[in-house]
Design a protein around this motif. Structure first.
Motif, short mmCIF file in Angstrom:
data_model
loop_
_atom_site.label_atom_id
_atom_site.label_comp_id
_atom_site.label_asym_id
_atom_site.label_seq_id
_atom_site.Cartn_x
_atom_site.Cartn_y
_atom_site.Cartn_z
N ASP A 53 8.52 34.45 27.98
CA ASP A 53 8.97 35.00 29.73
C ASP A 53 10.10 34.93 29.68
OD1 ASP A 53 6.28 35.37 30.38
OD2 ASP A 53 6.01 33.08 31.46
N HIS A 54 10.53 34.07 29.40
CA HIS A 54 12.16 34.19 29.56
C HIS A 54 12.53 35.08 28.46
CE1 HIS A 54 16.19 31.33 29.61
NE2 HIS A 54 15.93 31.57 27.57
N LEU A 55 12.34 35.22 27.37
CA LEU A 55 12.82 36.50 26.69
C LEU A 55 13.10 37.66 27.32
CD1 LEU A 55 11.99 35.61 22.82
CD2 LEU A 55 14.49 34.96 24.09
N ARG A 61 17.37 40.69 32.35
CA ARG A 61 19.18 40.95 33.09
C ARG A 61 19.97 41.49 32.69
NH1 ARG A 61 19.14 37.11 36.91
NH2 ARG A 61 16.68 35.84 37.49
N ARG A 62 20.03 41.69 30.55
CA ARG A 62 21.06 42.12 30.41
C ARG A 62 21.00 44.20 30.39
NH1 ARG A 62 19.89 43.69 23.84
NH2 ARG A 62 22.19 44.51 23.16
N GLY A 139 19.32 52.75 46.94
CA GLY A 139 19.83 51.32 46.90
C GLY A 139 19.56 50.12 46.66
N ARG A 140 18.60 50.09 45.69
CA ARG A 140 17.95 48.83 45.36
C ARG A 140 18.18 48.37 43.94
NH1 ARG A 140 11.87 48.80 46.98
NH2 ARG A 140 11.97 46.93 45.26
N GLU A 141 18.39 47.73 43.26
CA GLU A 141 17.93 46.99 42.10
C GLU A 141 17.37 46.93 41.71
OE1 GLU A 141 21.78 44.72 41.43
OE2 GLU A 141 23.03 46.02 41.81
N ILE A 142 16.93 47.51 40.23
CA ILE A 142 15.34 46.86 40.15
C ILE A 142 15.34 45.99 38.64
CG2 ILE A 142 12.95 47.53 39.73
CD1 ILE A 142 14.30 48.10 42.31
N MET A 143 14.41 45.12 38.05
CA MET A 143 14.89 44.59 36.94
C MET A 143 13.29 44.64 36.11
SD MET A 143 17.10 41.53 36.32
CE MET A 143 15.76 40.29 37.27
N SER A 153 9.25 48.78 26.99
CA SER A 153 10.97 48.40 27.54
C SER A 153 11.17 47.73 28.65
CB SER A 153 12.22 49.73 27.18
OG SER A 153 12.09 50.37 27.78
N ALA A 154 12.50 46.69 28.38
CA ALA A 154 13.04 45.73 29.67
C ALA A 154 14.16 47.40 30.49
CB ALA A 154 13.20 44.32 29.59
N ARG A 155 14.15 47.20 31.28
CA ARG A 155 14.57 48.16 31.76
C ARG A 155 15.28 47.82 33.58
NH1 ARG A 155 10.60 53.36 33.00
NH2 ARG A 155 10.15 53.17 30.21
#
Length: 556
Positions: A53-55, A61-62, A139-143, A153-155
């Motif tokens: 989960d941390h990775l 975040r990257r 207008g929202r930022e999404i992870m 993929s991590a988006r």
């Protein structure tokens, strides 16, 4: 062809037996290794579980940070408004530059309709994105972790704004999930190496602890230790010697039944300091090691004890106590019996002389002289007995005084009872007073023997329930600086008797007097010698109301 011989008992005994080991060393080592292994596996699992989960979070975040950096480029919003999506357009060129520079899997820039203006595959430019862009365009930022045309993929998605803040599109950046998994897999060997190192250290520590335990338990099995403890308890509580074990701080850690009886202690006193449960004195000093030696004599609660103390390796000690009260009493009775035998032998010789004298007087027909001679010889002994019984009404104590007077006479010492003595027959503890009087008279006769005009005087008086005893002699006396020492166990100026050691009599007198709440002291006698004074409160029983004095022997 010979028949096969089945394995015998010896062969069977050599086979390996698989099972739980019996030795303390092996059991403790296996348990510690199992605990260390379990803790290591648990700690490794607890660390690896959140690592994934941390990775994932780091990758998202990257991706979001790259998207934010990309969206901050003002030329992209400008190009998005004035150009058309194409594989060689400025938006695609800038997006590819950023993707190659950051190592992202893709950098997708879309307009407000969700149409791609950049993509890793040029064929996808101009097509609608595969995932819902509503949140980013709103207008929202999404992870997030999601599936797309390039796989999982991590988006990170952020809105693309113009200089005045108007949203003209969105930026979506993806980090390949395979790279995240590769980082997780790459971290596992390192984690296992650390875990293996920790397990090795734990195993070494477990082995060292088990080896130390093996030496301390002499490589015994738990069943052997349990059996030894049971045997020790049975032995300690079954032997007729007192056993007291002390730790390095002087606290009692073991006390058997006989020691409790001899020292008047309880089982609850175990764990207490020695000085807290025993009064100051020689007994406490011997047990604490302040007085050293073998077969040390001491008096505790009226009992004569022989103590031996042996230090232990841990700084403590084990002391054994033997009750010599009965032996000491028998030894003193033996001394008294020998004295009486000597007195009887002397009296027999004297009696023979008197018989010869009487026979001569009768042969000479001097009947009046013979009668006078017999009357005088009988009267001396009768007067002594009547003098004692008239003043001392207790028969046991009176018998002692008469016997001691006879023995003293044969040693050339005059023993008499003071004229003002009067002791009623109401003693609470006659044997105790007999012991006190007998010891004081013995010491007084020994001191007076050989002195000019040797004499011992015994005075006995009563005041309500208190008995006052004085024994004086014409011996050399006791110096003032020695008057406390004479009551110490084992101290004596005389040679030991055949039955044992000296230095017990006066110590026993003081202990018996103190046990009855009384006291004993020594002072100078008028005219030279020593005088021992004993005060015994409540040594006499209460006289029943209405009982005439003759019933208790207080008058005749």
């Amino acid at each position: 062809m010979s028949a096969a011989i089945p394995p015998g008992p010896a062969a069977t005994a050599t086979r390996w037996r698989i099972g739980w080991p019996r030795r303390v060393f092996s059991q403790v080592l296996l348990m510690q290794l199992a605990i260390a292994t379990g803790v290591t596996v648990l700690a490794t699992g607890l660390f690896l579980a959140p690592l994934s989960d941390h990775l994932d979070d780091q990758a998202m975040r990257r991706a979001l940070a790259i998207a934010q950096t990309t969206a901050a480029e003002p030329r992209l919003a400008e190009a998005l408004q004035h150009t058309r999506p194409s594989p060689d357009g400025p938006v695609q060129t800038e997006a590819e530059r950023i993707r190659l520079a950051t190592g992202a899997e893709y950098v997708v820039i879309m307009d407000r309709r969700g149409v791609r203006w950049s993509h890793t595959s040029p064929d996808e430019i101009g097509k609608h994105v595969s995932t819902d862009p509503t949140a980013a365009l709103g207008g929202r930022e999404i992870m997030e972790i999601d599936e797309g045309t390039l796989g999982r993929s991590a988006r990170g998605k952020v809105p693309l704004r113009t200089g005045n803040g108007r949203i003209v599109g969105a930026v979506s950046v993806g980090i390949s999930y395979e790279s995240v998994r590769a980082r997780l897999v790459a971290a596992v060997p390192e984690m296992l190496a650390y875990a293996g190192g920790a397990l090795a250290v734990g195993a070494l520590a477990a082995f060292l602890v088990a080896r130390r335990l093996q030496r301390r338990t002499h490589d015994l099995a738990f069943s052997d230790i349990s059996a030894l403890l049971a045997e020790r308890e049975a032995m300690l509580h079954g032997i007729r010697e007192g056993v007291v074990a002390l730790d390095a701080h002087g606290r009692i850690r073991l006390l058997n039944d006989e020691a409790q009886r001899l020292l008047d202690l309880r089982a609850e006193d175990t764990g207490q300091p020695l000085e807290a449960v025993l009064p100051p004195g020689r007994t406490t000093d011997v047990l604490a090691g302040r007085v050293t030696g073998a077969d040390l004599l001491t008096v505790s609660g009226g009992r004569v004890l022989v103590a031996n103390r042996m230090p232990t390796d841990d700084g403590g000690a084990v002391a054994t106590l033997r009750d010599r009260t009965e032996l000491e009493r028998l030894g003193r009775e033996l001394d008294g019996t020998r004295g009486l035998i000597d007195a009887l032998r002397a009296q027999d010789h004297e009696h023979a002389n008197r018989m010869h004298t009487l026979l001569g007087l009768l042969e000479l027909e001097l009947h009046d002289e013979a009668m006078e001679f017999i009357t005088e010889a009988i009267g001396v002994h009768r007067a002594t007995a009547e003098q004692v019984t008239e003043r001392v009404r207790d028969p046991l104590l009176a018998s002692l005084l008469v016997g001691k007077a006879t023995v003293a006479t044969e040693r050339g010492v005059s023993l008499c009872v003071a004229e003002d003595s009067l002791l009623p027959n109401r003693l609470v503890d006659p044997p105790g007073l007999v012991t006190i009087v007998g010891n004081l008279i013995d010491n007084a006769v020994d001191a007076a023997a050989g002195s000019p005009e040797p004499r011992v005087e015994v005075a006995l008086g009563a005041d309500d329930r208190t008995v006052l005893l004085r024994v004086s002699d014409t011996g050399p006396g006791i110096p003032a600086d020695r008057r406390d020492v004479v009551f110490t166990e084992g101290w004596s100026t005389k040679q030991p008797p055949a039955h044992g050691k000296r230095g017990i009599g006066l110590a026993l007198v003081r202990r018996l007097a103190e046990r009855q709440g009384g006291s004993v002291r020594v002072s100078d006698r008028e005219g030279g010698g020593a005088e021992f004074t004993v005060v015994l409160p409540e040594a006499l029983a209460e006289q029943p109301a209405g009982t005439p004095p003759t019933a208790t022997g207080e008058s005749r």
